[in-house]
Design a protein around this motif. Sequence first.
Motif, mmCIF file in Angstrom:
data_model
loop_
_atom_site.group_PDB
_atom_site.id
_atom_site.type_symbol
_atom_site.label_atom_id
_atom_site.label_comp_id
_atom_site.label_asym_id
_atom_site.label_seq_id
_atom_site.Cartn_x
_atom_site.Cartn_y
_atom_site.Cartn_z
ATOM 1 N N ALA A 34 -1.917 -5.101 -1.123
ATOM 2 C CA ALA A 34 -3.169 -4.471 -0.540
ATOM 3 C C ALA A 34 -3.048 -3.415 0.310
ATOM 4 O O ALA A 34 -3.623 -2.475 0.119
ATOM 5 N N VAL A 35 -1.916 -3.736 1.302
ATOM 6 C CA VAL A 35 -1.736 -2.567 2.180
ATOM 7 C C VAL A 35 -1.422 -1.524 1.759
ATOM 8 O O VAL A 35 -1.845 -0.320 1.933
ATOM 9 N N ALA A 36 -0.356 -1.343 0.602
ATOM 10 C CA ALA A 36 -0.064 -0.277 0.017
ATOM 11 C C ALA A 36 -1.266 0.533 -0.881
ATOM 12 O O ALA A 36 -1.244 1.799 -0.669
ATOM 13 N N ALA A 37 -2.021 -0.452 -1.429
ATOM 14 C CA ALA A 37 -3.319 0.142 -2.148
ATOM 15 C C ALA A 37 -4.156 0.974 -1.226
ATOM 16 O O ALA A 37 -4.631 2.095 -1.404
ATOM 17 N N LEU A 38 -4.488 0.322 0.137
ATOM 18 C CA LEU A 38 -5.192 0.951 1.031
ATOM 19 C C LEU A 38 -4.572 2.124 1.521
ATOM 20 O O LEU A 38 -5.383 3.184 1.813
ATOM 21 N N GLN A 39 -3.367 2.066 1.839
ATOM 22 C CA GLN A 39 -2.686 3.070 2.242
ATOM 23 C C GLN A 39 -2.843 4.576 1.419
ATOM 24 O O GLN A 39 -2.954 5.659 1.883
ATOM 25 N N ARG A 40 -2.372 3.928 0.175
ATOM 26 C CA ARG A 40 -2.561 5.204 -0.829
ATOM 27 C C ARG A 40 -4.055 6.078 -1.037
ATOM 28 O O ARG A 40 -4.061 7.138 -0.840
ATOM 29 N N ALA A 41 -4.963 4.907 -0.941
ATOM 30 C CA ALA A 41 -6.165 5.425 -1.288
ATOM 31 C C ALA A 41 -6.810 5.988 0.121
ATOM 32 O O ALA A 41 -7.374 7.231 -0.142
ATOM 33 N N LEU A 42 -6.248 5.755 1.128
ATOM 34 C CA LEU A 42 -6.900 6.737 2.593
ATOM 35 C C LEU A 42 -6.145 7.833 2.576
ATOM 36 O O LEU A 42 -6.661 9.045 2.927
ATOM 37 N N SER A 43 -4.799 7.932 2.238
ATOM 38 C CA SER A 43 -4.181 9.136 2.191
ATOM 39 C C SER A 43 -4.826 10.224 1.214
ATOM 40 O O SER A 43 -4.721 11.432 1.381
ATOM 41 N N GLN A 44 -5.063 9.804 -0.004
ATOM 42 C CA GLN A 44 -5.714 10.578 -0.964
ATOM 43 C C GLN A 44 -7.217 10.900 -0.394
ATOM 44 O O GLN A 44 -7.305 12.328 -0.571
ATOM 45 N N VAL A 45 -8.125 10.275 0.374
ATOM 46 C CA VAL A 45 -9.161 10.910 1.033
ATOM 47 C C VAL A 45 -8.775 11.682 1.858
ATOM 48 O O VAL A 45 -9.727 12.619 2.022
#
Length: 636
Positions: free
Chosen positions: A45-56
């Motif tokens: 979950a942490v990895a998914a959020l970090q990835r999504a946030l850095s994309q944004v």
Amino acid sequence: MAVSFAIALLLAGTLLWLGWRLAVQDRQVAAQRMHEQRENAADLAVAALQRALSQVEERLATLAATQGPAAAERALALADGLGDDSVVLLVRDGAPVAYPAGRLAFSPVAPAPPEPVAVFMEADTLEFQQRDLRHALMVLQGLTDDPDVSTRAAALMRIARIQRKQERRDEALASYLELGRLGDVRVGDRPAALVARQARLGLFEQAGRTRDAEAEARGLRSALDAATYRLDRGAYEYFMQESERHVRSPRNTRAEALSAAAEQVADLARDTDAGSRRTVVHEHGLALLAVWRHDAAVVLGREWLEAQWPAALKASLAEQGLALRLTDPEGRVVSGDASTDTGGEAVRLAATTALPWNVHARTVRPELALGPAQTRQRLLLAALAIIGVLILGGGFVVARAVAREIEVSRLQSDFVSAVSHEFRTPLTSLCLLSEQLDSGSVHTEEARREYYGTLARESQRLRRLVEGLLNFGRMEAGAEKYEFEVHDPVELTRDVAAEFQREVEAMGYRVEFQADDRVPLIRGDRAALASALWNLLDNAVKYSSSGRTVWVDVGEDAGRAALHVRDEGQGIPKGEQAQVFAKFFRGEAARAQGIRGTGIGLATVRHIVERHGGEIRLESEPGAGTTFTILLPGAK
Ligand code: ADP
């Protein structure tokens, strides 16, 4: 018996203990697996959020670097993938502009340019100083064709006001209607459409036209909900409260929260000069994530958050009975499962992940992971219980068999010693008497005759003893031979009774014989039946220490010959009555009083009677006497 039972218990106990240990270990393994699953899910979950946030953030950086109309296009494109509860903002002149438009309930509005005072000088003087409303109206009417829409709007406002003063309400309503058609044209800082609706609402209320007032309030409300016009927070609140006098549907909290967040973000974007920031904004009970870079920002809601979990993560969460939860650093739940109890959780703190939230992976359905272990445990326990019962049952059977074996060998050894004893007594007197006769020490003829008589009786007794044993042996081997002939039971019984009488009269016993007239003839082996009767008579005498008479009755019972042998001796205790026909069985009293016997008499009697198709019955009262009855079928 006790030892084998203890061994069985020990075995069963050990087995149960082992099973229990196994079950406990199985549970521990399942719990450990659950722990690992939670840790794994939290990391994913942490990895998914970090990835999504850095994309944004990457896209925000591009957006911030874009100028002119292309920026609006980019902002819309970015907003497209974010979900309904998120918004993209471009901060222009300190105020946020929302993409897509209409997602904010309110936002700061750039102040409108002041009204051109000169244009309305004449009309205002007429209205307020000379109080010549008619002329003032005429002047204003001329301004309603002005090419500048703001002037037209201001003129319509004034016309309506004068008409209200003149109590010309319908005309005032019509003027407001016309004003309303100007839509977003500003009257002061507010859109003409809403100002006109609010004014008409007030007029209808004054006139007591409730329905019209309601319709107007609804129109006002739907324009507010749809965020058709740009309003600042004060105007929004004012119009909202006006409409709420008639419309009681809940407000669009999501739009209000996004607007409040947008205000904060606009302030933050103005105040912080660093490139990019993230923060969690709490508005209207919602926690929104704001991310900005220079003048471009996004406010992200719960929907966006929950759309970031990869499908594989969601599938494994469902399969493993886990749920994700995000909390802000103060511990308030931002998104996900809000239940309080849990089967354990793995936490990744905001401080360590550089995310704005703490990520929790929680076990909410422990039965999913523990279920199979519990099933295994139940099966194991059931199997153990069955094995335990089998062991205990087996132990019991073995113990009983051993006990029986011991009892049989005790009976046999009793039998052997009883038989030896039975032989010794007559043999001793035979030896003694024959030695005395041989040595010539018996002088008188009378004494000699008496000696010979005793010798004959003791030999008879020995003979009967040997015969009894041989019969019993043959009976046990199933090799006895009977010669069946028709006999008169009265005669047979009388003969045996008479012979027995001769045997025992020296000891003072008497046999009383009695027979009915109509006794049916029987078919049987005379010697065997005689020995059965003899056994009963012998017992009657043996077990009658006080009474000296034995009664023998022959009669008829339902077509059968009934041979009764009765004594008034010690009787048979109730507890022993069922056992006296078993081989080797000797009564407690018989053994205690040292009464001679081998315990095979009644077993032989019953065998003989049954081989004749008959039946033997026993009636006995301890202390009062015993009656044995042999029933034999009549000869056809
Ligand atoms: P035993 O050699 O001991 O007489 P039996 O098989 O003839 O063996 O009898 C079994 C037991 O039944 C006896 O030991 C005695 O306890 C009891 N019994 C048999 N007949 C009588 C009787 N007439 N009165 C009391 N007890 C009797």
